[in-house]
Design an enzyme around this catalytic site. Structure first.
Site, short mmCIF file in Angstrom:
data_model
loop_
_atom_site.label_atom_id
_atom_site.label_comp_id
_atom_site.label_asym_id
_atom_site.label_seq_id
_atom_site.Cartn_x
_atom_site.Cartn_y
_atom_site.Cartn_z
N GLY A 111 0.85 -1.03 0.16
CA GLY A 111 0.04 0.02 -0.05
C GLY A 111 0.97 1.33 0.16
O GLY A 111 0.67 2.28 0.50
N ALA A 112 2.00 1.20 -0.81
CA ALA A 112 2.93 2.50 -0.52
C ALA A 112 3.07 3.41 -1.84
O ALA A 112 3.67 4.13 -1.95
CB ALA A 112 4.32 1.63 -0.61
N ARG B 90 0.66 5.82 -1.91
CA ARG B 90 0.29 6.84 -1.19
C ARG B 90 0.17 6.77 0.14
O ARG B 90 0.42 5.68 0.76
CB ARG B 90 -1.00 7.33 -2.12
CG ARG B 90 -2.06 6.56 -1.37
CD ARG B 90 -3.60 6.97 -2.13
NE ARG B 90 -4.78 6.57 -1.27
CZ ARG B 90 -5.95 6.57 -1.54
NH1 ARG B 90 -6.26 7.37 -2.78
NH2 ARG B 90 -6.79 6.18 -0.53
N ASN C 247 1.06 -2.73 5.25
CA ASN C 247 0.52 -1.26 5.60
C ASN C 247 -1.02 -1.36 4.71
O ASN C 247 -1.96 -0.45 5.11
CB ASN C 247 1.42 -0.25 5.08
CG ASN C 247 0.59 1.23 4.88
OD1 ASN C 247 0.15 2.06 5.80
ND2 ASN C 247 0.34 1.41 3.69
N SER D 266 -4.38 -0.23 14.03
CA SER D 266 -5.15 1.12 14.42
C SER D 266 -5.66 0.88 15.91
O SER D 266 -6.13 0.23 16.42
CB SER D 266 -6.48 1.20 13.51
OG SER D 266 -7.24 2.02 13.74
N TYR E 280 -13.71 -3.22 9.98
CA TYR E 280 -12.48 -2.78 10.21
C TYR E 280 -11.84 -2.87 11.40
O TYR E 280 -10.61 -3.38 11.62
CB TYR E 280 -12.51 -1.07 9.80
CG TYR E 280 -11.28 -0.19 9.95
CD1 TYR E 280 -10.21 -0.40 8.65
CD2 TYR E 280 -10.76 0.34 10.85
CE1 TYR E 280 -9.39 0.13 8.49
CE2 TYR E 280 -9.68 1.23 10.69
CZ TYR E 280 -8.69 0.97 9.93
OH TYR E 280 -7.70 1.64 9.83
N LYS F 298 -8.52 -5.28 12.56
CA LYS F 298 -7.30 -4.68 12.76
C LYS F 298 -7.27 -5.44 14.31
O LYS F 298 -5.80 -5.60 14.69
CB LYS F 298 -7.41 -3.10 13.10
CG LYS F 298 -7.57 -2.14 11.97
CD LYS F 298 -6.13 -2.51 10.99
CE LYS F 298 -5.99 -1.67 9.86
NZ LYS F 298 -4.73 -1.62 9.23
N ILE G 40 -4.92 9.91 11.96
CA ILE G 40 -3.91 10.56 10.95
C ILE G 40 -4.46 11.46 9.93
O ILE G 40 -5.26 10.66 9.13
CB ILE G 40 -2.94 9.42 10.41
CG1 ILE G 40 -2.42 8.46 11.60
CG2 ILE G 40 -1.73 9.85 9.76
CD1 ILE G 40 -1.55 9.07 12.72
#
Ligand SMILES: NC(=O)c1ccc[n+]([C@@H]2O[C@H](COP(=O)([O-])OP(=O)(O)OC[C@H]3O[C@@H](n4cnc5c(N)ncnc54)[C@H](O)[C@@H]3O)[C@@H](O)[C@H]2O)c1
Length: 254
Positions: free
Chosen positions: A13-14, A16, A90, A149, A162, A166, A195
């Site tokens: 997932g790099a 962005r 990620n 998370s 979600y 996590k 974030i």
């Protein structure tokens, strides 16, 4: 000399967001990086900056939820870099909605990317990492960092899929640490709080304010706040740290 000089890393997932910042940070510390995302063309910006930093980078298109694609990706990284020292799981998605109305599809989609994807990449790098040996035969192992998370710890209304994914990542992190520790493969998780990112930009202002009221440091986190913690866990300063969940959340929860 950077603390990750001579190391090679995979970041999923790099293309962005937080993953991009992690890839840049690892490269700034000296690592060569496999920049992985759904489409390799999306990774151009991440790759370009890593090369500007004087490190090697390859872009690989991979769906983390597909075990064949994950295995092929890890093989390609081994062929390109010769070894794998660091894995950052990620890649993640949200499909929010109240539990009572949540579809099977939305449950499966989020669990498949966030939790199964983390399992598939961890399984695929385990053998290569266990085989990493120093010139003197010492067990070099590796470092796996999972992005969890804050809501995987505390739960959150509207995010059954979600938060479950996590929470699962947190348990998987602890189990991986126990299974691979004897071969010096460490596994830790970073649990970000709120974030600033494309994932959170879409939230209404009143929701953002409600979050801010719970943050003692009185600011939202940045991708760099997460990347700094990941780089620490990847490197030699964290040599004796495994199976831990590090909260990076401005004090939101203890
Ligand atoms: N943004 C936040 O406030 C926050 C808070 C806590 C945790 N996180 C976690 O941090 C990680 C990154 O979040 P972000 O805010 O940068 O998200 P983002 O949506 O900006 O980036 C996620 C990246 O993952 C990629 N991706 C999605 N599905 C994929 C798949 N199946 N295979 C490969 N790549 C895939 C996307 O293409 C994208 O580039 C996620 O795991 C997220 O759950 C984010």
């Amino acid at each position: 000399m950077g603390k990750l000089e001579g190391k090679t890393a995979i970041v999923t997932g790099a293309a962005r967001g937080i993953g991009q910042q992690i890839a840049w940070k690892l490269a700034a510390e000296g690592a060569d990086v496999a920049v992985c995302d759904l489409n390799d063309e999306w990774c151009a910006e991440t790759v370009g900056k890593i090369e500007e930093l004087g490190r090697k980078a390859i872009a690989i298109g991979v769906n983390v939820a597909d075990s064949g694609e994950v295995d092929a990706c890890v093989k390609k990284v081994q062929e390109t870099f010769g070894k794998i020292d660091i894995l950052v799981n990620n890649a993640g998605i949200t499909k929010d909605g109240l539990l009572i109305r949540m579809s099977d599809e939305d449950w499966d989609a989020v669990l498949n990317v966030n939790l199964k994807g983390t399992f598939l990449f961890t399984r695929a790098v385990s053998r290569p990492m266990m085989r990493n040996k120093g010139a003197d035969g010492s067990q070099l192992g590796g470092s796996i960092i999972n992005i969890a998370s804050v809501v995987g710890i505390m739960g959150n209304a509207g995010q059954a899929n979600y938060t479950a994914s996590k929470g699962g990542v947190i348990a998987l992190t602890k189990t991986t640490a126990k299974e691979l520790g004897s071969r010096n493969v460490r596994c830790n998780a970073v649990a970000p709080g709120f974030i600033q990112s494309k994932m959170t930009d879409v939230l209404p202002d009143d929701v953002k304010k409600a979050y801010m009221d719970t943050i003692p440091l009185k600011r939202f986190g940045t991708a760099d706040d997460i990347a700094k913690c990941v780089a620490f866990l990847a490197g030699p300063d964290a040599d004796y740290i495994t199976g831990q969940i590090i909260s990076v959340n401005g004090g939101m929860i203890g």
